[in-house]
Design a protein around this motif. Structure first.
Motif, short mmCIF file in Angstrom:
data_model
loop_
_atom_site.label_atom_id
_atom_site.label_comp_id
_atom_site.label_asym_id
_atom_site.label_seq_id
_atom_site.Cartn_x
_atom_site.Cartn_y
_atom_site.Cartn_z
N ARG A 40 1.35 4.77 3.01
CA ARG A 40 2.61 5.53 3.17
C ARG A 40 2.69 6.17 4.55
NH1 ARG A 40 5.79 7.24 -0.74
NH2 ARG A 40 4.14 7.01 -2.28
N GLU A 41 1.59 6.77 5.01
CA GLU A 41 1.57 7.40 6.34
C GLU A 41 1.76 6.37 7.45
OE1 GLU A 41 1.39 10.82 7.40
OE2 GLU A 41 2.17 10.78 5.35
N ALA A 42 1.11 5.22 7.33
CA ALA A 42 1.26 4.16 8.34
C ALA A 42 2.70 3.66 8.38
CB ALA A 42 0.29 3.02 8.05
N LEU A 43 3.29 3.45 7.21
CA LEU A 43 4.69 3.01 7.15
C LEU A 43 5.63 4.06 7.75
CD1 LEU A 43 4.63 1.47 3.58
CD2 LEU A 43 5.00 0.20 5.72
N ARG A 44 5.41 5.31 7.40
CA ARG A 44 6.26 6.39 7.92
C ARG A 44 6.15 6.50 9.43
NH1 ARG A 44 5.68 11.17 9.61
NH2 ARG A 44 3.48 11.29 9.09
N LYS A 45 4.93 6.47 9.95
CA LYS A 45 4.71 6.61 11.40
C LYS A 45 5.30 5.45 12.18
CE LYS A 45 0.62 9.48 11.11
NZ LYS A 45 -0.84 9.56 11.32
N ASN A 46 5.43 4.29 11.55
CA ASN A 46 5.98 3.12 12.23
C ASN A 46 7.45 2.91 11.92
OD1 ASN A 46 3.78 1.55 13.74
ND2 ASN A 46 2.77 2.22 11.86
N GLY A 47 8.09 3.90 11.31
CA GLY A 47 9.52 3.85 11.04
C GLY A 47 9.92 2.83 9.99
N ARG A 48 9.00 2.48 9.13
CA ARG A 48 9.29 1.47 8.10
C ARG A 48 9.50 2.09 6.72
NH1 ARG A 48 8.84 -3.68 9.87
NH2 ARG A 48 7.85 -3.89 11.91
#
Length: 63
Positions: A40-48
């Motif tokens: 979730r954090e990786a997706l959020r940080k990458n605007g996905r």
């Protein structure tokens, strides 16, 4: 209203799983909740992934 959860089988190397286990122990989460948190954090940080107001795995560790 709780977010819908879907089951997904995950193939992961033993080394990565061991590292996730140690990390989840440090964070007082289940391994499943820790994996979801990291994704979730990786997706959020990458605007996905839009910012969600629903509970996060840290809030609901019922796995």
């Amino acid at each position: 209203m709780a977010a819908e959860k879907k089951a997904y089988p995950l193939r992961i190397s033993a080394a990565v799983l061991d590292a996730m286990q140690r990390w989840s122990d440090d964070e007082l989460r289940s391994v499943n909740a820790q994996i979801e948190y990291v994704l979730r954090e990786a997706l959020r940080k990458n605007g996905r992934l839009k910012n969600e107001k629903a509970a996060t795995p840290a809030d609901d560790d019922s796995y």
